[in-house]
Design a protein around this motif. Structure first.
Motif, PDB file in Angstrom:
ATOM      1  N   LYS A  87       0.826  -1.212   0.000  1.00 39.56           N
ATOM      2  CA  LYS A  87       0.000   0.000   0.000  1.00 39.56           C
ATOM      3  C   LYS A  87       0.857   1.258   0.000  1.00 39.56           C
ATOM      4  CE  LYS A  87      -4.168  -1.825   2.226  1.00 39.56           C
ATOM      5  NZ  LYS A  87      -5.039  -1.765   3.433  1.00 39.56           N
ATOM      6  N   LYS A  88       2.050   1.147   0.586  1.00 40.95           N
ATOM      7  CA  LYS A  88       2.960   2.287   0.632  1.00 40.95           C
ATOM      8  C   LYS A  88       3.771   2.431  -0.651  1.00 40.95           C
ATOM      9  CE  LYS A  88       3.656   2.718   5.648  1.00 40.95           C
ATOM     10  NZ  LYS A  88       4.679   2.780   6.722  1.00 40.95           N
ATOM     11  N   GLY A  89       3.536   1.549  -1.610  1.00 43.96           N
ATOM     12  CA  GLY A  89       4.203   1.667  -2.901  1.00 43.96           C
ATOM     13  C   GLY A  89       5.361   0.728  -3.134  1.00 43.96           C
ATOM     14  N   VAL A  90       5.633  -0.168  -2.181  1.00 48.09           N
ATOM     15  CA  VAL A  90       6.724  -1.126  -2.353  1.00 48.09           C
ATOM     16  C   VAL A  90       6.290  -2.199  -3.353  1.00 48.09           C
ATOM     17  CG1 VAL A  90       8.192  -2.827  -1.215  1.00 48.09           C
ATOM     18  CG2 VAL A  90       7.571  -0.715  -0.013  1.00 48.09           C
ATOM     19  N   GLU A  91       7.120  -2.464  -4.355  1.00 46.00           N
ATOM     20  CA  GLU A  91       6.810  -3.480  -5.349  1.00 46.00           C
ATOM     21  C   GLU A  91       7.156  -4.861  -4.801  1.00 46.00           C
ATOM     22  OE1 GLU A  91       7.349  -4.130 -10.146  1.00 46.00           O
ATOM     23  OE2 GLU A  91       8.978  -3.157  -9.034  1.00 46.00           O
ATOM     24  N   ILE A  92       6.201  -5.770  -4.865  1.00 42.68           N
ATOM     25  CA  ILE A  92       6.407  -7.129  -4.360  1.00 42.68           C
ATOM     26  C   ILE A  92       6.256  -8.106  -5.522  1.00 42.68           C
ATOM     27  CG2 ILE A  92       5.546  -8.911  -2.790  1.00 42.68           C
ATOM     28  CD1 ILE A  92       4.648  -6.652  -0.934  1.00 42.68           C
ATOM     29  N   LEU A  93       7.367  -8.761  -5.873  1.00 40.51           N
ATOM     30  CA  LEU A  93       7.394  -9.685  -6.999  1.00 40.51           C
ATOM     31  C   LEU A  93       7.624 -11.109  -6.502  1.00 40.51           C
ATOM     32  CD1 LEU A  93       9.576  -7.683  -9.584  1.00 40.51           C
ATOM     33  CD2 LEU A  93       7.096  -7.630  -9.245  1.00 40.51           C
ATOM     34  N   VAL A  94       6.844 -12.033  -7.024  1.00 41.96           N
ATOM     35  CA  VAL A  94       6.907 -13.426  -6.581  1.00 41.96           C
ATOM     36  C   VAL A  94       7.146 -14.312  -7.812  1.00 41.96           C
ATOM     37  CG1 VAL A  94       5.731 -15.258  -5.316  1.00 41.96           C
ATOM     38  CG2 VAL A  94       5.261 -12.857  -4.760  1.00 41.96           C
ATOM     39  N   CYS A  95       8.165 -15.133  -7.741  1.00 42.37           N
ATOM     40  CA  CYS A  95       8.554 -16.003  -8.854  1.00 42.37           C
ATOM     41  C   CYS A  95       7.427 -16.977  -9.229  1.00 42.37           C
ATOM     42  CB  CYS A  95       9.808 -16.780  -8.467  1.00 42.37           C
ATOM     43  SG  CYS A  95      10.259 -18.114  -9.594  1.00 42.37           S
ATOM     44  N   GLY A  96       6.933 -16.858 -10.469  1.00 43.07           N
ATOM     45  CA  GLY A  96       5.841 -17.721 -10.919  1.00 43.07           C
ATOM     46  C   GLY A  96       6.260 -19.175 -11.053  1.00 43.07           C
ATOM     47  N   ALA A  97       7.471 -19.423 -11.557  1.00 41.65           N
ATOM     48  CA  ALA A  97       7.951 -20.793 -11.690  1.00 41.65           C
ATOM     49  C   ALA A  97       8.075 -21.472 -10.329  1.00 41.65           C
ATOM     50  CB  ALA A  97       9.299 -20.807 -12.407  1.00 41.65           C
ATOM     51  N   CYS A  98       8.455 -20.696  -9.318  1.00 44.46           N
ATOM     52  CA  CYS A  98       8.599 -21.237  -7.960  1.00 44.46           C
ATOM     53  C   CYS A  98       7.237 -21.563  -7.364  1.00 44.46           C
ATOM     54  CB  CYS A  98       9.350 -20.246  -7.081  1.00 44.46           C
ATOM     55  SG  CYS A  98      10.960 -19.752  -7.738  1.00 44.46           S
ATOM     56  N   LEU A  99       6.263 -20.674  -7.591  1.00 46.82           N
ATOM     57  CA  LEU A  99       4.903 -20.944  -7.125  1.00 46.82           C
ATOM     58  C   LEU A  99       4.389 -22.239  -7.757  1.00 46.82           C
ATOM     59  CD1 LEU A  99       3.326 -17.369  -7.350  1.00 46.82           C
ATOM     60  CD2 LEU A  99       3.695 -18.663  -5.247  1.00 46.82           C
ATOM     61  N   ASN A 100       4.657 -22.407  -9.023  1.00 47.83           N
ATOM     62  CA  ASN A 100       4.216 -23.600  -9.735  1.00 47.83           C
ATOM     63  C   ASN A 100       4.898 -24.858  -9.191  1.00 47.83           C
ATOM     64  OD1 ASN A 100       2.863 -24.941 -12.111  1.00 47.83           O
ATOM     65  ND2 ASN A 100       5.004 -25.365 -12.633  1.00 47.83           N
ATOM     66  N   PHE A 101       6.181 -24.760  -8.896  1.00 46.69           N
ATOM     67  CA  PHE A 101       6.939 -25.907  -8.384  1.00 46.69           C
ATOM     68  C   PHE A 101       6.363 -26.401  -7.055  1.00 46.69           C
ATOM     69  CE2 PHE A 101      10.300 -27.764  -5.774  1.00 46.69           C
ATOM     70  CZ  PHE A 101      10.856 -28.695  -6.635  1.00 46.69           C
ATOM     71  N   TYR A 102       5.993 -25.442  -6.175  1.00 45.10           N
ATOM     72  CA  TYR A 102       5.471 -25.809  -4.850  1.00 45.10           C
ATOM     73  C   TYR A 102       3.946 -25.977  -4.856  1.00 45.10           C
ATOM     74  CZ  TYR A 102      10.056 -24.833  -2.815  1.00 45.10           C
ATOM     75  OH  TYR A 102      11.402 -24.851  -2.501  1.00 45.10           O
ATOM     76  N   GLY A 103       3.306 -25.801  -6.011  1.00 49.85           N
ATOM     77  CA  GLY A 103       1.853 -25.939  -6.082  1.00 49.85           C
ATOM     78  C   GLY A 103       1.115 -24.856  -5.315  1.00 49.85           C
ATOM     79  N   LEU A 104       1.653 -23.634  -5.312  1.00 53.11           N
ATOM     80  CA  LEU A 104       1.085 -22.551  -4.516  1.00 53.11           C
ATOM     81  C   LEU A 104       0.503 -21.421  -5.372  1.00 53.11           C
ATOM     82  CD1 LEU A 104       3.884 -22.277  -1.780  1.00 53.11           C
ATOM     83  CD2 LEU A 104       1.580 -23.224  -1.489  1.00 53.11           C
ATOM     84  N   GLU A 105       0.251 -21.709  -6.655  1.00 53.38           N
ATOM     85  CA  GLU A 105      -0.240 -20.652  -7.545  1.00 53.38           C
ATOM     86  C   GLU A 105      -1.534 -20.007  -7.031  1.00 53.38           C
ATOM     87  OE1 GLU A 105       0.914 -24.066 -10.456  1.00 53.38           O
ATOM     88  OE2 GLU A 105       0.306 -23.845  -8.351  1.00 53.38           O
ATOM     89  N   GLU A 106      -2.407 -20.818  -6.439  1.00 54.82           N
ATOM     90  CA  GLU A 106      -3.703 -20.317  -5.975  1.00 54.82           C
ATOM     91  C   GLU A 106      -3.644 -19.734  -4.566  1.00 54.82           C
ATOM     92  OE1 GLU A 106      -6.182 -20.283  -8.123  1.00 54.82           O
ATOM     93  OE2 GLU A 106      -4.858 -21.269  -9.587  1.00 54.82           O
ATOM     94  N   ASN A 107      -2.484 -19.795  -3.954  1.00 55.53           N
ATOM     95  CA  ASN A 107      -2.367 -19.351  -2.559  1.00 55.53           C
ATOM     96  C   ASN A 107      -1.744 -17.968  -2.398  1.00 55.53           C
ATOM     97  OD1 ASN A 107      -2.041 -22.527  -2.590  1.00 55.53           O
ATOM     98  ND2 ASN A 107      -2.884 -22.005  -0.599  1.00 55.53           N
ATOM     99  N   LEU A 108      -1.352 -17.339  -3.484  1.00 56.61           N
ATOM    100  CA  LEU A 108      -0.681 -16.043  -3.384  1.00 56.61           C
ATOM    101  C   LEU A 108      -1.636 -14.998  -2.820  1.00 56.61           C
ATOM    102  CD1 LEU A 108       1.967 -14.557  -3.953  1.00 56.61           C
ATOM    103  CD2 LEU A 108       1.049 -13.944  -6.195  1.00 56.61           C
ATOM    104  N   LYS A 109      -1.245 -14.359  -1.720  1.00 55.24           N
ATOM    105  CA  LYS A 109      -2.102 -13.410  -1.011  1.00 55.24           C
ATOM    106  C   LYS A 109      -1.654 -11.967  -1.154  1.00 55.24           C
ATOM    107  CE  LYS A 109      -3.526 -16.833   2.440  1.00 55.24           C
ATOM    108  NZ  LYS A 109      -2.776 -17.960   1.884  1.00 55.24           N
TER     109      LYS A 109
END
Length: 208
Positions: free
Chosen positions: A163-185
């Protein structure tokens, strides 16, 4: 009447930061309630370093640390060593605001107890979210993607940073590897190219 700051159940540096915010806001008389001796000691050292005196009262393992302004308190030579770095960051020159990045490559901070490591991760993001010198970006890869997906308390602090403007980037390939694509909050799904560019553009990258 003294303002009461409820810091029970919170580990350092949270009670120290809460007390420091009261001091910075000009409050010369307040009470911090905590439930552990380490927090009491760190609060007393903070008070000493900031020109305050303290009075301590205990009731059923709840400690009440009374802060009041004193013109002849110690000058700060005994400031809390554990919280020194955190307090320095809160007062740091703002010329570097938004020029540094944080790289998270694992779910916990340090090595050892997993529960403690997750708690430290939560406290780290709480600490930087309460400071003035915010990172330009927070980057999650490999096991680190479990933080914005599974660590609920860290997620709340990350949302505040976003909310304060900090960019938060999350590796898509890593989410896929751990099966967490639907869990990103919090944050947005990214890739190696964008994450690498963020690291290149940063004045410094802190890796946890």
């Amino acid at each position: 009447m003294n303002k009461i700051i409820d810091a029970k159940g919170k580990n350092c540096p949270m009670p120290v930061i809460m007390a420091k915010k009261e001091i910075d806001g000009g409050n010369n008389r307040f009470v911090v309630e905590v439930d552990n001796n380490i927090a009491v000691q760190n609060l007393q050292k903070l008070a000493n370093s900031q020109g305050f005196i303290t009075d301590l009262k205990e009731d059923n393992e709840i400690f009440k640390v009374y802060f009041s302004k004193s013109s002849d308190a110690a000058s700060g030579e005994d400031e809390c060593e554990e919280c020194n770095e955190i307090l320095d960051k809160l007062e740091e020159n703002k010329n570097t605001l938004g020029t540094w990045s944080v790289f998270i490559g694992k779910e916990i901070i340090g090595a050892g107890n997993e529960e403690l490591g997750k708690s430290l991760m939560k406290m780290y993001f709480y600490t930087i979210s309460e400071g003035d010198d915010l990172p330009k970006s927070v980057l999650f890869m490999n096991d680190g993607v479990k933080v914005p997906t599974l660590n609920e308390q860290a997620v709340e602090h990350l949302k505040y940073l976003e909310k304060k403007g900090v960019e938060i980037l999350v590796c898509g390939a890593c989410l896929n590897f751990y099966g967490l694509e639907e869990n990103l909050k919090v944050g947005k799904v990214s890739n190696m190219y964008d994450i690498t560019n963020c690291m290149k553009e940063a004045s410094k990258v802190i890796t946890l």
